[in-house]
Design a protein around this motif. Sequence first.
Motif, PDB file in Angstrom:
ATOM      1  N   ILE A  50       0.850  -1.138  -0.532  1.00  0.00           N
ATOM      2  CA  ILE A  50       0.137  -0.339   0.106  1.00  0.00           C
ATOM      3  C   ILE A  50       0.843   1.338  -0.156  1.00  0.00           C
ATOM      4  N   PHE A  51       1.828   1.608   0.640  1.00  0.00           N
ATOM      5  CA  PHE A  51       2.654   2.244   1.129  1.00  0.00           C
ATOM      6  C   PHE A  51       3.003   2.946  -0.307  1.00  0.00           C
ATOM      7  N   PRO A  52       4.190   1.652  -0.981  1.00  0.00           N
ATOM      8  CA  PRO A  52       4.341   2.200  -2.371  1.00  0.00           C
ATOM      9  C   PRO A  52       3.534   3.252  -3.467  1.00  0.00           C
ATOM     10  N   VAL A  53       1.848   2.129  -3.793  1.00  0.00           N
ATOM     11  CA  VAL A  53       1.250   2.621  -4.239  1.00  0.00           C
ATOM     12  C   VAL A  53       0.796   3.742  -3.677  1.00  0.00           C
ATOM     13  N   LYS A  54       0.736   4.244  -2.739  1.00  0.00           N
ATOM     14  CA  LYS A  54       0.501   5.677  -2.146  1.00  0.00           C
ATOM     15  C   LYS A  54       1.648   7.328  -3.052  1.00  0.00           C
ATOM     16  N   ARG A  55       2.891   6.650  -3.314  1.00  0.00           N
ATOM     17  CA  ARG A  55       3.655   7.283  -3.473  1.00  0.00           C
ATOM     18  C   ARG A  55       3.348   7.120  -4.492  1.00  0.00           C
ATOM     19  N   ALA A  56       3.621   6.048  -4.940  1.00  0.00           N
ATOM     20  CA  ALA A  56       2.965   6.187  -6.604  1.00  0.00           C
ATOM     21  C   ALA A  56       2.244   7.542  -7.393  1.00  0.00           C
ATOM     22  N   ALA A  57       0.966   7.066  -5.992  1.00  0.00           N
ATOM     23  CA  ALA A  57      -0.646   8.657  -6.626  1.00  0.00           C
ATOM     24  C   ALA A  57      -0.253   9.563  -6.412  1.00  0.00           C
ATOM     25  N   HIS A  58       1.713   9.136  -5.229  1.00  0.00           N
ATOM     26  CA  HIS A  58       1.575  10.884  -5.446  1.00  0.00           C
ATOM     27  C   HIS A  58       2.245  11.174  -6.591  1.00  0.00           C
ATOM     28  N   LYS A  59       2.932  10.967  -7.041  1.00  0.00           N
ATOM     29  CA  LYS A  59       4.104  11.217  -8.136  1.00  0.00           C
ATOM     30  C   LYS A  59       2.977  11.742  -9.237  1.00  0.00           C
ATOM     31  N   SER A  60       2.277  10.357  -9.825  1.00  0.00           N
ATOM     32  CA  SER A  60       0.828  10.515 -10.570  1.00  0.00           C
ATOM     33  C   SER A  60       0.443  11.863 -10.474  1.00  0.00           C
ATOM     34  N   ARG A  61      -0.025  11.966  -9.488  1.00  0.00           N
ATOM     35  CA  ARG A  61      -1.194  13.214  -9.301  1.00  0.00           C
ATOM     36  C   ARG A  61       0.250  14.399  -9.402  1.00  0.00           C
ATOM     37  N   VAL A  62       0.690  15.043  -9.131  1.00  0.00           N
ATOM     38  CA  VAL A  62       2.069  15.288  -9.887  1.00  0.00           C
ATOM     39  C   VAL A  62       2.485  15.520 -11.313  1.00  0.00           C
ATOM     40  N   GLU A  63       2.323  14.786 -11.872  1.00  0.00           N
ATOM     41  CA  GLU A  63       2.475  14.398 -13.131  1.00  0.00           C
ATOM     42  C   GLU A  63       1.322  14.524 -13.734  1.00  0.00           C
ATOM     43  N   ILE A  64       0.268  13.905 -13.437  1.00  0.00           N
ATOM     44  CA  ILE A  64      -1.176  14.706 -13.949  1.00  0.00           C
ATOM     45  C   ILE A  64      -1.859  16.144 -13.664  1.00  0.00           C
ATOM     46  N   LYS A  65      -0.989  16.877 -12.806  1.00  0.00           N
ATOM     47  CA  LYS A  65      -1.594  18.340 -12.795  1.00  0.00           C
ATOM     48  C   LYS A  65      -0.436  19.049 -13.956  1.00  0.00           C
ATOM     49  N   LYS A  66       0.658  18.952 -14.209  1.00  0.00           N
ATOM     50  CA  LYS A  66       1.454  19.514 -14.595  1.00  0.00           C
ATOM     51  C   LYS A  66       1.360  19.185 -16.382  1.00  0.00           C
ATOM     52  N   SER A  67       0.873  17.932 -16.381  1.00  0.00           N
ATOM     53  CA  SER A  67       0.278  17.975 -18.162  1.00  0.00           C
ATOM     54  C   SER A  67      -1.196  18.450 -18.240  1.00  0.00           C
ATOM     55  N   THR A  68      -1.968  18.493 -17.029  1.00  0.00           N
ATOM     56  CA  THR A  68      -3.563  19.136 -17.504  1.00  0.00           C
ATOM     57  C   THR A  68      -3.197  20.662 -17.826  1.00  0.00           C
ATOM     58  N   ARG A  69      -1.838  21.186 -16.212  1.00  0.00           N
ATOM     59  CA  ARG A  69      -1.729  22.785 -17.098  1.00  0.00           C
ATOM     60  C   ARG A  69      -0.985  23.085 -18.899  1.00  0.00           C
ATOM     61  N   ASP A  70       0.203  21.952 -19.066  1.00  0.00           N
ATOM     62  CA  ASP A  70       0.686  21.492 -20.040  1.00  0.00           C
ATOM     63  C   ASP A  70      -0.505  21.899 -21.236  1.00  0.00           C
ATOM     64  N   LEU A  71      -1.586  21.042 -21.608  1.00  0.00           N
ATOM     65  CA  LEU A  71      -2.707  20.874 -22.127  1.00  0.00           C
ATOM     66  C   LEU A  71      -3.481  22.096 -22.137  1.00  0.00           C
ATOM     67  N   LEU A  72      -3.808  21.874 -20.807  1.00  0.00           N
ATOM     68  CA  LEU A  72      -4.375  24.187 -21.162  1.00  0.00           C
ATOM     69  C   LEU A  72      -4.018  24.903 -21.585  1.00  0.00           C
ATOM     70  N   HIS A  73      -2.701  24.953 -21.206  1.00  0.00           N
ATOM     71  CA  HIS A  73      -1.839  26.540 -21.799  1.00  0.00           C
ATOM     72  C   HIS A  73      -1.500  26.106 -23.716  1.00  0.00           C
ATOM     73  N   SER A  74      -1.506  24.738 -23.981  1.00  0.00           N
ATOM     74  CA  SER A  74      -0.959  24.875 -25.358  1.00  0.00           C
ATOM     75  C   SER A  74      -3.196  24.806 -26.101  1.00  0.00           C
ATOM     76  N   LEU A  75      -4.001  23.812 -25.314  1.00  0.00           N
ATOM     77  CA  LEU A  75      -5.286  24.984 -25.408  1.00  0.00           C
ATOM     78  C   LEU A  75      -5.210  26.079 -26.135  1.00  0.00           C
TER      79      LEU A  75
END
Length: 92
Positions: A50-75
């Motif tokens: 569970i702890f590794p999933v939590k860490r990965a989820a945090h990393k994914s959340r950061v990556e998703i946030k950045k990707s979303t910002r990049d996509l919105l900027h591009s749009l």
Amino acid sequence: MPKSSVVFKDIKSVEQLRDEIKVQAHLLKAEAKSELKKMEKDWKIIKREIFPVKRAAHKSRVEIKKSTRDLLHSLKSSYERVRSFLPTQKSK
């Protein structure tokens, strides 16, 4: 019945009660140890899986946030570029 016999019976009775309680306490202690052992297995699962999933989820959340910002900027840039091709509205 002499007093010494009554006292002796009382002593034997208390001794028997003491022995029973000691056995029950020992069994309870063994049961508690068994329960703790099961709980430790569950805790190890949490730590291992569970702890590794939590860490990965945090990393994914950061990556998703950045990707979303990049996509919105591009749009936004693309929409603004398309808007620049449209005729401008004159104010009355």
